[in-house]
Scaffold this motif. Structure first.
Motif: not given
Lengths: 343, 336, 351
Positions: B240-250, B252-267
């Motif tokens: 799930v962490i990987l999928i969340t990261a994937g979604l954030s990467f694309i 559509v996941g967690v919105t900035p500026p909230t810190p989330e691992w997937g979103a951070m990698v994505s940014a």
């Protein structure tokens, strides 16, 4: 106790008149388990002469099957380990052989039949091919000759319509037929010694009777038959070894073991089974209290001490050794040995 | 020699040994054989390391905001943007000059709950539906299974993506969409468990004693099915962490500026030269996924009676916990 | 009549088995029109080889499999065919001991919970007294009271079977069906369990149905013995008659196939060897199901299904399903097969 037939048969299997085909000495096998080292086989020694039927009896976990598999070096290692011992087939020690020489001896001089014939066969090869495969490799037979051999072997073990059966797959045969086919496979290399690991346990009694009848007809073949069924052993064996938690506790000719057992375990075991031939049904069976000791933590003294009805103090501390008691038996029991000296 | 029985390969022998029930005659020694195979301590090692990492992350997630050196979202030092790791910013800073270390630590607060919540929802919903499917059978079973087939026939991440895109990107929708994609797997697992447990002798015995179907199900079927579900759940947490990261990467996941691992990698994808932006949140994901996988593997071995060999089968929740935390319980044999 | 606790008439249990393709299903007559009765305090042994329907018969009485037809009466109560309410009531009067004590006990419950369950389900002991009752039950089967706090896997096979027996005793049933209770146990432990069952039966006046493939165990335990073959009861006879007054060829062959743990007896035994294996129950032989292996089978055996009928004096309670029962009982099949009187016919095996 001995009758004319008995003495003549003992004479036949005495070392002077016939040669030993299999000598197992001081076999020790351990299993490495999560809980520690389980001592599965503790110094088992026995000799089998040509044509002799030796039975190893005992309950589950007594090391009878482990003895057979270890002697053929079939135990997977790890977790099991054959610590020491020698297994001489016609003078060759299997324990010192390389993989190639070992494979040549297994199947040619010595082979084995298992309890579960269905899982011992490869399901995707025909029965005939599996019967002849080992021999075909060793003797470089042609395909036709191999098939002929398989058919011949199936006929010898009493499989009706052997030509057809050889072309079938294991699951197409009935249970009894499959067991016969496995015996045929084991005998295809004309071995001198056949190991049998409870080959009739999974069969119905009427089919078991057929298989026993077949095995009894192999007069010249030396057989080591492992079983927990004393009835089967009585009808088949010349000599009997009784095992208990990895130790040989008694050995002797079948009549003497059954009619004058010296070890308290053997005696109790014999009286604990109901018999169909005497309808004395109202009596209580003799039962042995408790259960066998943990192989990971064997007691220092006699392994049967906890359950024994005739134990003395010495039994708790000294482990009894196998000694001759009477004319024909060897027994590992201080009490039986003391009684023998006294008489 | 190959297939001839004179020399069955070790595999055949192992099969023979595993097939034996521990209480049938002539098999206690073989039972020992099976037990012995599981004595491998290496697995246990990974299990405890995994457990340690998860506990550490849990502590970080709950307390991060109290002790991180800089506020993960509000502190920005644009003058010091994209600074490499140093004594003050040990993981460096990002393009807005925020402290990466603080953000990674705080990210645990979102990434872990998302994973746990998603697996909990998918696990409970899937198990309940699967259990009904297996226990009731017939048309109900057919219907549920076809629905599962439909959902499972889509690639999980694509389906989740479509759902979040439709619902709008926020962390709750991420949880909802991934649960929706995941429950059929639990459903199928539970159904197959129930189907096989139902034929166990102890279930027949319970019916024979006079237990009602509800009681048979709750007391005699369910406890046997749960270990498999639990093990799958631990493995899925990482997933799930990987999928969340994937979604954030694309995106559509967690919105900035909230810190989330997937979103951070994505940014960080456009700033490959600032390696610390990718590596540290990436390591956080990696360590959690690995930890959950280790624990999952370890749990499977600890809870599986076959692998524990011999006479030890599962037990109550209490002894199960004992096994999980203290390793294998010693089995005692007592004379009658 | 009133002394009979259980009366089973014309019991049939059919199973559908798929034969490869999904649509084609064959019917296996696992139990085919079997009738028998069990008196109060009596032990009926059911013996036969694998696939003969002996366990299915036990399961059908206990309502664990659905019966196709037939009547089952417990005391004066007729049991309905459904698997619902009747079997809840039934389980107060009839209990079962299963073959494999390892898998028949819920490994995730303590022994105490396992033994409390029947008390709770039937609500026969007030909750406060249940722990005490569990202790009594454990003592009854020769286990320490402290066992209640432990789990089944902490016990040996024989001890587990004792727990299984205690569970069956919990509701104080009138009849206990023992389905191969010793098959999974070691020789030395087997005797413990057999002795326990006999003692409990005597003390509590229980009726027992003792199902086993082990002829010697059945003859040790049972007052009367029913021999089954391929779903049919081929003979019912008192134990005393088994050794030399059995009237069915299969009974005689079965008895002769059982090895006796005595080398001298074994050496001088006359054996009746049957041909081949038990035929598949999916496709049983026509007429008498035993005819394909029977040493004295005649033309009529392939055509006529032999009826279960009384042989000898009515009071002896021996019934048999064989066209040549009188001859078999007098002469023994080994002698019959050898003589020309009923020589084996050379019919084709038509199934």
């Amino acid at each position: 106790m001995s009758t004319v037939t008995v003495t003549s048969r003992i004479g036949l299997s005495s070392p002077e008149e016939s040669k030993a085909v299999l000598k197992v000495s001081d076999l020790v096998v351990e299993y490495h388990t999560a809980r520690g080292i389980a001592q599965a086989v503790n110094g088992v020694t026995f000799t089998v002469h040509a044509g002799e039927k030796l039975a190893i009896v005992g309950e589950s976990g007594c090391g009878k099957t482990a003895t057979l598999l270890a002697a053929l070096r079939l135990l997977p290692s790890p977790p099991s380990k054959t610590v020491r011992g020698s297994v001489e087939v016609d003078g060759t020690d299997l324990m010192t052989l390389g993989p190639k020489a070992l494979n040549e001896i297994r199947g040619r001089d010595i082979s084995i039949v298992f309890q579960d014939a269905l899982s011992a066969f490869n399901p995707v090869l025909t029965v005939g091919r599996q019967i002849s495969e080992g021999v075909r490799q060793q003797r470089k037979l042609s395909k036709a000759a191999a098939h002929e051999l398989a058919v011949d072997m199936l006929a010898r073990v009493g499989v009706p319509d052997p030509d057809q059966r050889a072309k079938q797959y294991p699951h197409q045969l009935s249970g009894g037929m499959r067991q016969r086919a496995m015996i045929a496979m084991a005998l295809a290399g004309e071995p001198k010694v056949l190991f049998a690991d409870e080959p009739t346990t999974a069969l119905d009694v009427t089919v078991q009777a057929q298989i026993l009848d077949l095995v009894r007809s192999f007069k010249d073949l030396a057989i080591v038959w492992v079983s927990h069924d004393l009835g089967v052993v009585a009808g088949l064996a010349d000599r009997v070894i009784v095992m208990y938690s990895g130790f040989v506790v008694e050995e002797g000719p079948v009549e003497d073991i059954f009619h004058s057992p010296k070890h308290p375990y053997t005696a109790a075991l014999l009286r604990s089974i109901p018999r169909t031939d005497e309808m004395s049904g109202t009596h209580e069976l003799v039962s042995i209290p408790g259960s066998p000791p943990d192989l990971v933590a064997l007691p220092a003294g006699c392994p049967f001490y906890d359950r024994c009805a005739v134990r003395v103090d010495r039994c708790a501390t000294d482990r009894p050794t196998l000694e001759r008691v009477g004319d024909t038996q060897t027994v590992a029991c201080w009490v039986a040995q003391a009684k023998d000296i006294a008489s | 020699m190959g297939v001839t029985m004179q020399s069955p390969d070790p595999k055949t022998i192992r099969l023979m040994t595993v097939d034996q029930n521990s209480s049938t005659p002539a098999s206690r020694a073989r039972g020992l054989l099976v037990a012995a195979r599981t004595s491998a301590r290496s697995l246990d090692f990974g299990y405890y390391i995994g457990l340690l990492i998860i506990v550490a992350w849990a502590v970080i997630a709950t307390t991060a905001y109290l002790w991180v050196p800089f506020h993960p979202t509000e502190y920005q030092d644009v003058a010091n943007r994209l600074a490499a790791p140093s004594a003050t910013n040990i993981f460096g800073t990002d393009e807005l000059g925020r402290d990466v270390f603080s953000r990674v630590m705080a990210g645990a607060q979102l990434s872990l709950p998302i994973a746990l919540l998603t697996v909990a929802i998918a696990g409970v919903v899937g198990s309940v539906i699967g259990a009904i499917s297996g226990f009731v059978g017939g048309m109900v079973d057919e219907l549920i299974m076809r629905v599962c087939d439909v959902i499972l026939s889509f690639p999980a991440i694509v389906l989740a993506l479509a759902i979040v895109a439709a619902l709008g990107p926020n962390w709750f929708n991420v949880v909802a969409s991934i649960s929706l994609v995941m429950w059929p797997e639990y459903c199928r697992l539970m159904r197959s468990q129930v189907l096989s447990i139902r034929t166990n002798l102890h279930v027949t015995a319970a019916i024979s004693v006079g237990c009602s179907p509800t009681r048979v199900f709750s007391k005699h079927v369910l406890p046997y099915g749960l270990p498999a579900i639990m093990v799958k759940a631990t493995v899925d947490l990482g997933m799930v962490i990987l999928i969340t990261a994937g979604l954030s990467f694309i995106g559509v996941g967690v919105t900035p500026p909230t810190p989330e691992w997937g979103a951070m990698v994505s940014a960080a994808q456009t700033r490959i030269d600032s390696w610390w932006l990718v590596v540290f949140p990436g390591l956080a994901i990696l360590s959690t996924v690995l930890a959950f996988n280790f624990v999952g593997d370890g749990l499977r071995d600890k809870l599986d009676p076959q692998l524990r060999g011999g006479n030890a089968k599962g037990a109550s929740a209490k002894s199960m916990l004992q096994r999980i935390f203290l390793g294998q319980r010693k089995t005692k044999e007592t004379p009658a | 009549m009133s002394s009979e606790l259980l009366v089973v008439e014309d019991l049939s249990v059919h199973f559908k088995v798929s034969t490869g393709t999904r649509t084609s299903k064959k019917v296996v007559k696992a139990v085919d029109r079997v009738s028998f009765s069990v008196g109060r305090g009596e032990t009926l042994g059911i013996v036969g080889e694998s696939g003969c329907g002996k366990s299915t018969t036990g399961y059908a009485i206990q309502g664990l499999v659905k019966r196709q037809s037939g009547n089952i009466r417990i005391g004066d109560r007729e049991l309905g065919k459904g698997l619902g309410r009747d079997r809840q009531l039934l389980s107060r009067r009839v209990q079962m001991v299963f073959q494999d004590p390892t898998s028949s006990l819920n490994a995730k419950m303590t022994v105490g919970q396992i033994l409390t369950e029947p008390l709770a389900v039937h609500n026969i002991v007030p909750p406060r007294e249940r722990a005490e009752r569990v202790g009594e039950l454990l003592e009854m089967v020769g286990m320490p009271r402290s066992s209640a706090l432990r789990f089944p896997h902490e016990f040996s096979g024989g001890q587990r079977q004792r727990i299984g027996i205690a569970r069956a005793l919990a509701v104080e049933p009138e009849l206990i069906i023992c389905d191969e209770p010793t098959a999974a146990l070691d020789v030395s432990v087997r005797a413990q369990v057999l002795n326990l069952l006999r003692r409990l039966q005597k003390e509590r006046g229980l009726s027992l149905i003792f199902i086993s493939h082990d002829v010697s165990a059945v003859t040790h335990m049972a007052d009367r013995i029913m021999v089954m073959y391929l779903g049919r009861a081929v003979e019912v006879l008192p134990r005393a008659a088994l050794l030399n007054r059995s009237a069915h060829p299969y009974t005689q062959a079965l008895l002769s196939a059982v090895p006796v743990p005595d080398p001298l007896v074994e050496k001088n035994r006359e054996r009746i060897l049957l041909r081949g294996d038990v035929p598949s129950p999916i496709n049983p032989p026509s007429g008498c199901v035993f005819r394909t292996r029977c040493p004295i089978a005649q033309e009529i055996c392939a055509i006529d299904v032999p009826k279960q009928r009384v042989i000898g004096k009515e009071a002896e309670g021996q019934t048999v399903a064989c066209h040549f029962a009188e001859e078999v009982r007098e002469g023994g099949i080994a002698a019959l097969a050898a003589s020309s009187l009923l020589a084996p016919s050379t019919m084709k095996e038509t199934a």
